[in-house]
Scaffold this active site. Structure first.
Site, short mmCIF file in Angstrom:
data_model
loop_
_atom_site.label_atom_id
_atom_site.label_comp_id
_atom_site.label_asym_id
_atom_site.label_seq_id
_atom_site.Cartn_x
_atom_site.Cartn_y
_atom_site.Cartn_z
N ARG A 1 -0.21 6.70 -4.91
CA ARG A 1 0.61 5.62 -5.44
C ARG A 1 0.23 5.34 -6.89
O ARG A 1 -0.95 5.34 -7.24
CB ARG A 1 0.40 4.33 -4.62
N SER B 1 -5.84 0.89 2.41
CA SER B 1 -5.59 2.30 2.72
C SER B 1 -6.90 3.08 2.75
O SER B 1 -7.81 2.84 1.96
CB SER B 1 -4.65 2.90 1.68
N ARG C 1 -2.17 14.23 3.18
CA ARG C 1 -1.50 13.47 4.24
C ARG C 1 -0.92 14.35 5.33
O ARG C 1 -0.54 15.50 5.09
CB ARG C 1 -0.36 12.65 3.63
N ASP D 1 0.11 1.17 10.41
CA ASP D 1 0.16 0.82 8.99
C ASP D 1 0.87 -0.49 8.68
O ASP D 1 0.44 -1.22 7.81
CB ASP D 1 0.85 1.96 8.21
N CYS E 1 -9.23 3.07 4.95
CA CYS E 1 -10.39 2.33 5.46
C CYS E 1 -10.43 2.28 6.98
O CYS E 1 -11.07 1.40 7.55
CB CYS E 1 -10.41 0.92 4.87
N LYS F 1 6.16 1.64 1.91
CA LYS F 1 5.53 0.49 1.26
C LYS F 1 6.55 -0.34 0.47
O LYS F 1 6.48 -1.57 0.45
CB LYS F 1 4.42 0.95 0.31
N HIS G 1 0.50 -5.43 6.06
CA HIS G 1 -0.10 -4.10 6.01
C HIS G 1 -1.09 -3.99 7.17
O HIS G 1 -2.30 -4.01 6.98
CB HIS G 1 -0.80 -3.96 4.65
N TYR H 1 5.63 11.91 -4.55
CA TYR H 1 4.60 11.56 -3.56
C TYR H 1 5.14 10.50 -2.59
O TYR H 1 5.86 9.58 -2.98
CB TYR H 1 3.35 11.03 -4.27
#
Length: 636
Positions: A102, A293, A418, A318, A295, A251, A271, A242
């Site tokens: 991002r 993100s 990813r 998510d 974590c 998002k 989130h 991306y």
């Protein structure tokens, strides 16, 4: 609703006009079934007049369309088909090395007033931004196909489903959106039947092709903008391919725009993962958890408990949309339909359910490593590294020497590589995943990545204290966003990059939501930190499946089975309360990762004060009061 649209006339009249022959929209070939829903057709035509594609394709989300677009990506060099036996119906892609995460510094909330964007967002006046963006989008799809992707966030049979239409010039985005949302003909049919409003999402990789010009495997542009117009409910994204920048249902819509919708309509877009936890006695509980993100959200969402008799089912990894139900409880729904997970660190020992999900195929892998036998690999997938790989930059790679021409310690997969995989493949998916009402929440968890200060688990005293805990969330940065890794930043509710309006108003909305119902009907709030380290720099808590032990303590707290220990910052486990049977941990180590350490919190206080002072007059009074209480207790 008046469907917003990008004005095809560049308002910067003094800008030089681009030198290309403009096509009339009626002369652009159209593929697929043109919708009967005129607002969609009108918007598509306006965008086509601006972007000047070679063709317009209305996507239906079918398997035949998937197969066709896979061939398009393979032919262009963007994708490689993986071994059908190892990873059926799956593809592997490498992005441009400068388009891997991002771009938060180029992400904008273009509210009509700057004060509505707040101190945590980049802002530009909508008219000024549209001038820039219209200039960039002008002719940006020349030589490419304009794809139209109708989609719905969440179940189609919800009382108030939220629709979107993404326009893109990337087949990679089309395939990814097929996995990540309810996308295609069914979504369009429902939108049409309900005469429903939709969020227009415009995306271009920003690399038009001149006649005869050869394409590149991963088209993108050095100039990147991810732009949100909250009042118009519109999203424009330029220059990046991306996922976090280009899959605009994710998002951009499900958090930034939806957070504004939720504020205006009385619900929350967060989130958060959602999971169902069933005790050995058969009693079910539902938890939502917010972590930044990379974590551990995906790992916790698909947890494989290490304590006997406990069972976890996943509902999402998510994003959670949370509404107050008719009974006064909070209900959570996952608006997505797939996993867009960080690959490194995901393996049979850390997240076996994620691996079982991925192994069924039907997936898109980006910036991982490629094996010599047409499979994929990333750090943490297996303990033993393959003897040879092709790394994420396309270089020959070996465990001993790293990549050819690179440094020996370079990793084979990018840290933010990813997997994009259908959620229906998850072997522990809850039967309530498609429930349009959502699931009732018993617990909300905040967390982050901290080496010290924050205990393994802390319970908030009440809802307002929990909101304060969420407001002061902090974490060391990861590779999910472009920039330095390991820097400590405040991340309220793990939403710092995703709040679509002023962070102070967002926190007040949390307070207001709690005031809409009785305290005893609200979820209990906890804060976790799996990442506390010893003086020797080693993680104290084993994490992964053993995190179920922490969830068990939370359940024991809400059932009144354990007392906990009150500290100035909340309730932590008392000695002996945390189930560590079978773990190779001494009582001293358990105490070290669960305790409140006064001098660490004394050091933390000035940082907390500075952070909350940055909100100015927008800081909710209840959070200011909570800070005063913590300050008073810590300084005793």
């Amino acid at each position: 609703m008046q469907v917003p649209n990008p004005d095809p006339v560049n308002p910067l009249d003094d800008e030089p006009k681009k030198d290309f022959e403009r096509k009339d929209v009626k002369d652009i070939p159209v593929e697929g079934e043109v919708p009967e829903y005129q607002p969609v057709v009108d918007w598509v035509n306006e965008v086509a007049a601006l972007t000047q594609p070679d063709a317009i394709r209305y996507c239906d989300g079918s398997d035949a369309e998937w197969d066709e677009l896979v061939e398009v990506l393979v032919k262009s060099g963007t994708a490689i088909k993986l071994n059908e036996e190892k990873m059926p119906n799956s593809i592997y892609c490498k992005s441009d090395p400068d388009d891997v995460a991002r771009v938060e510094d180029q992400t904008f909330i273009c509210s009509a007033k700057e004060e509505d964007a707040g101190p945590t967002n980049n802002w530009m006046h909508p008219d000024e931004m549209k001038g820039i963006m219209n200039g960039l989008f002008d002719g940006s799809m020349r030589g490419r196909t304009l794809y139209v992707i109708p989609f719905c966030m969440g179940p189609l049979d919800a009382e108030d489903p939220k629709f979107g239409v993404e326009i893109t010039d990337s087949a990679y985005v089309v395939l990814s959106m097929k996995i990540m949302a309810r996308m295609g003909k069914a979504a369009l049919d429902e939108m049409t039947k309900r005469n429903a409003p939709f969020v227009p999402c415009l995306h271009s990789v920003g690399m038009p092709l001149e006649p005869g010009q050869k394409d590149v495997p991963w088209p993108c542009n050095d100039i990147k903008y991810i732009v949100h117009f909250p009042e118009e409910r519109a999203i424009w994204s330029y220059g990046s391919g991306y996922g976090g920048n280009a899959l605009l249902g994710k998002k951009c819509y499900a958090l930034r725009i939806a957070s504004v919708m939720g504020r205006d309509e009385g619900w929350m877009a967060e989130h958060m993962l959602i999971l169902k936890l069933t005790s050995p006695e058969g009693k079910a509980y539902h938890l939502a958890a917010a972590f930044p993100s990379a974590c551990g959200k995906t790992n916790l969402a698909m947890l494989d408990p290490t304590i006997p008799g406990w069972k976890v089912e996943t509902l999402g990894d998510d994003i959670a949309w949370i509404r107050i139900g008719k009974d006064g409880r909070m209900y959570a729904t996952n608006p997505e339909n797939g996993f867009f997970g960080v690959a490194p660190g995901t393996g049979a020992s850390t997240n076996p359910n994620a691996m079982r999900t991925i192994e069924q195929g039907n997936s898109i892998f980006t910036n991982v490593a490629l094996t010599d036998h047409g499979g994929v690999w990333w750090e943490g997938m297996t303990e033993v590294k393959p003897p040879h790989l092709t790394d994420w930059k396309g270089r020959s790679w070996t465990p001993e020497n790293g990549p050819e021409g690179g440094r020996p310690n370079e990793k084979a997969a990018h840290p933010n590589s990813r997997f994009c995989t259908p959620i229906e493949q998850c072997p522990i998916l809850s039967e309530d995943f498609n429930n349009p009402e959502g699931v009732p929440l018993d617990i909300i968890i905040f967390g982050g990545r901290r080496e010290n200060t924050i205990p393994l688990v802390t319970q908030a005293r009440d809802w307002d204290h929990g909101v304060y805990m969420g407001a002061t969330c902090s974490s060391e940065t990861t590779a999910a966003a472009k920039g330095a890794v390991g820097v400590l930043r405040r991340d309220p509710m793990a939403m710092l990059p995703f709040i679509g309006y002023h962070v102070g108003d967002y926190l007040q909305h949390w307070v207001n939501m709690g005031n809409k119902t009785d305290e005893d009907k609200l979820p209990k709030i906890f804060y976790t930190n799996w990442f506390r380290k010893s003086a020797e720099g080693k993680f104290i808590w084993p994490g992964f499946g053993d995190n179920s032990r922490v969830l068990k303590w939370m359940i024991d707290r809400i059932e009144g089975k354990v007392e906990g220990e009150m500290t100035p910052v909340g309730i932590v486990p008392a000695p002996g309360e945390l189930d560590v049977e079978g773990l190779d941990m001494t009582p001293e180590e358990v105490q070290e990762c669960t305790q409140y350490v006064a001098h660490e919190w004394a050091d933390e206080l000035p940082r907390l004060e500075t952070w909350l002072e940055s909100f100015g007059s927008k800081l909710p009074p209840s959070i200011s009061a909570q800070l005063d209480k913590v300050r008073e207790e810590v300084k005793k």
